[in-house]
Design a protein around this motif. Sequence first.
Motif, PDB file in Angstrom:
ATOM      1  N   GLU A 224      -7.972  -7.282  -8.813  1.00 29.82           N
ATOM      2  CA  GLU A 224      -7.454  -7.880  -7.756  1.00 29.82           C
ATOM      3  C   GLU A 224      -6.425  -7.605  -7.582  1.00 29.82           C
ATOM      4  N   GLU A 225      -5.437  -7.822  -8.061  1.00 31.55           N
ATOM      5  CA  GLU A 225      -3.630  -7.792  -7.694  1.00 31.55           C
ATOM      6  C   GLU A 225      -3.561  -6.104  -7.245  1.00 31.55           C
ATOM      7  N   VAL A 226      -4.082  -5.302  -8.290  1.00 25.30           N
ATOM      8  CA  VAL A 226      -4.159  -4.234  -8.015  1.00 25.30           C
ATOM      9  C   VAL A 226      -4.730  -3.107  -6.317  1.00 25.30           C
ATOM     10  N   VAL A 227      -5.903  -3.628  -6.482  1.00 25.60           N
ATOM     11  CA  VAL A 227      -6.624  -3.721  -5.908  1.00 25.60           C
ATOM     12  C   VAL A 227      -6.107  -3.889  -4.227  1.00 25.60           C
ATOM     13  N   TYR A 228      -5.663  -5.038  -3.779  1.00 23.27           N
ATOM     14  CA  TYR A 228      -4.742  -5.637  -3.603  1.00 23.27           C
ATOM     15  C   TYR A 228      -3.337  -5.434  -3.176  1.00 23.27           C
ATOM     16  N   ASP A 229      -3.018  -4.746  -3.851  1.00 23.68           N
ATOM     17  CA  ASP A 229      -1.814  -4.490  -3.888  1.00 23.68           C
ATOM     18  C   ASP A 229      -1.812  -2.730  -3.116  1.00 23.68           C
ATOM     19  N   LEU A 230      -2.766  -1.511  -3.604  1.00 21.50           N
ATOM     20  CA  LEU A 230      -3.602  -0.526  -2.805  1.00 21.50           C
ATOM     21  C   LEU A 230      -3.389  -0.712  -1.145  1.00 21.50           C
ATOM     22  N   SER A 231      -3.926  -1.722  -0.675  1.00 19.83           N
ATOM     23  CA  SER A 231      -5.041  -1.873   0.095  1.00 19.83           C
ATOM     24  C   SER A 231      -2.944  -2.666   1.176  1.00 19.83           C
ATOM     25  N   ILE A 232      -2.252  -2.858   0.543  1.00 19.51           N
ATOM     26  CA  ILE A 232      -1.080  -3.307   1.221  1.00 19.51           C
ATOM     27  C   ILE A 232      -0.147  -1.902   1.949  1.00 19.51           C
ATOM     28  N   ARG A 233      -0.600  -0.974   0.529  1.00 19.60           N
ATOM     29  CA  ARG A 233      -0.176  -0.339   1.135  1.00 19.60           C
ATOM     30  C   ARG A 233      -0.348   1.556   1.602  1.00 19.60           C
ATOM     31  N   GLY A 234      -1.636   0.746   1.827  1.00 17.07           N
ATOM     32  CA  GLY A 234      -2.333   2.002   2.335  1.00 17.07           C
ATOM     33  C   GLY A 234      -3.332   2.714   1.731  1.00 17.07           C
ATOM     34  N   LEU A 235      -3.024   2.353   0.574  1.00 18.85           N
ATOM     35  CA  LEU A 235      -3.978   3.346  -0.808  1.00 18.85           C
ATOM     36  C   LEU A 235      -4.933   3.589  -0.428  1.00 18.85           C
ATOM     37  N   ASN A 236      -5.794   2.059  -0.723  1.00 21.41           N
ATOM     38  CA  ASN A 236      -7.099   2.106  -0.865  1.00 21.41           C
ATOM     39  C   ASN A 236      -7.772   3.095   0.394  1.00 21.41           C
ATOM     40  N   LYS A 237      -7.867   2.981   1.514  1.00 20.24           N
ATOM     41  CA  LYS A 237      -8.027   3.999   2.681  1.00 20.24           C
ATOM     42  C   LYS A 237      -8.127   5.705   2.420  1.00 20.24           C
TER      43      LYS A 237
ATOM     44  N   GLY B 187      -1.569   7.721 -10.760  1.00 19.35           N
ATOM     45  CA  GLY B 187      -1.814   9.039  -8.750  1.00 19.35           C
ATOM     46  C   GLY B 187      -3.231   8.602  -8.404  1.00 19.35           C
ATOM     47  N   ASP B 188      -4.250   8.412  -8.903  1.00 23.38           N
ATOM     48  CA  ASP B 188      -5.566   7.707  -9.550  1.00 23.38           C
ATOM     49  C   ASP B 188      -6.005   6.561  -8.049  1.00 23.38           C
ATOM     50  N   TYR B 189      -6.238   6.919  -7.288  1.00 23.35           N
ATOM     51  CA  TYR B 189      -6.331   5.442  -6.815  1.00 23.35           C
ATOM     52  C   TYR B 189      -7.899   5.044  -5.949  1.00 23.35           C
ATOM     53  N   SER B 190      -8.506   5.567  -6.299  1.00 22.69           N
ATOM     54  CA  SER B 190     -10.060   5.281  -6.039  1.00 22.69           C
ATOM     55  C   SER B 190     -10.692   4.620  -7.658  1.00 22.69           C
ATOM     56  N   ARG B 191     -10.105   5.349  -8.269  1.00 18.68           N
ATOM     57  CA  ARG B 191     -10.974   4.643 -10.037  1.00 18.68           C
ATOM     58  C   ARG B 191     -10.273   2.620 -10.314  1.00 18.68           C
ATOM     59  N   PRO B 192      -9.346   2.570  -9.608  1.00 13.49           N
ATOM     60  CA  PRO B 192      -8.953   0.153  -9.588  1.00 13.49           C
ATOM     61  C   PRO B 192     -10.175   0.174  -9.032  1.00 13.49           C
ATOM     62  N   LEU B 193     -10.843   0.211  -7.322  1.00  8.78           N
ATOM     63  CA  LEU B 193     -11.741   0.145  -6.654  1.00  8.78           C
ATOM     64  C   LEU B 193     -12.750   0.276  -7.158  1.00  8.78           C
ATOM     65  N   ARG B 194     -13.409   1.330  -8.371  1.00 13.19           N
ATOM     66  CA  ARG B 194     -14.497   0.793  -8.789  1.00 13.19           C
ATOM     67  C   ARG B 194     -14.998   0.031 -10.202  1.00 13.19           C
ATOM     68  N   ILE B 195     -13.729   0.295 -10.285  1.00 17.61           N
ATOM     69  CA  ILE B 195     -13.239  -0.556 -12.080  1.00 17.61           C
ATOM     70  C   ILE B 195     -13.593  -2.171 -11.395  1.00 17.61           C
ATOM     71  N   SER B 196     -12.915  -2.262  -9.975  1.00 11.43           N
ATOM     72  CA  SER B 196     -13.605  -3.933  -9.279  1.00 11.43           C
ATOM     73  C   SER B 196     -14.279  -3.814  -9.068  1.00 11.43           C
ATOM     74  N   THR B 197     -15.038  -3.095  -8.526  1.00 11.30           N
ATOM     75  CA  THR B 197     -16.705  -3.630  -8.470  1.00 11.30           C
ATOM     76  C   THR B 197     -17.024  -3.311  -9.837  1.00 11.30           C
TER      77      THR B 197
END
Length: 208
Positions: free
Chosen positions: A185-198, A141-151
Amino acid sequence: QEIRKVVQALEQTAREILTLLQGVHQGAGFQDIPKKCQKAREHFGTVRTQLESLKTKFPADQYYRFHEHWRFVLQRLVFLAAFLVYLESETLVTREAVAEILGIEADRERGFHLDIEDYLSGVLTLASELARLAVNSVTAGDYSRPLRISTFINELDSGFRLLNLKNDSLRKRYDGLKYDVKKIEEVVYDLSIRGLNKEATVGAGGEK
């Protein structure tokens, strides 16, 4: 024989550090990251003592003659030090900082040192571990960490692109980095599709 004995002890300590740090992948693992990191640093004290002992087992000018004996365990220790520093500060550990954690030299001229290829190899192993962490973060349930890892991983990939890798095993390991980038990238894409990256961005903004 004596070198082998010390290397076996180092491998055992490395396994203990790995078991400790990989606890972050478990459900409640994110809560006690600082505690895990602190314990891992204590284990690195043992590593320093073991490496001190290793230095006494062969003539200082014959490092590369015996390098094969400890190359694998040293790469594993670089990865563990890099993972530890990432968990503490989400930054990439420098070769000098790893050498300091291990209690050895960064500079070849000064004796028992951290070979540049061993350092790079350890850093590439970190990328695979972070790809796994990105997936497990979502589960926890930690949705911001994958974005930071991606960067972080994209910056790492850009850095490796600048290198002219001549070592075959290092080249193969670098090829693996492309898959790690893709996986994250797939993880981040999946989060954006589900609106969880916002949600993650708002959450990260709120924490600041």
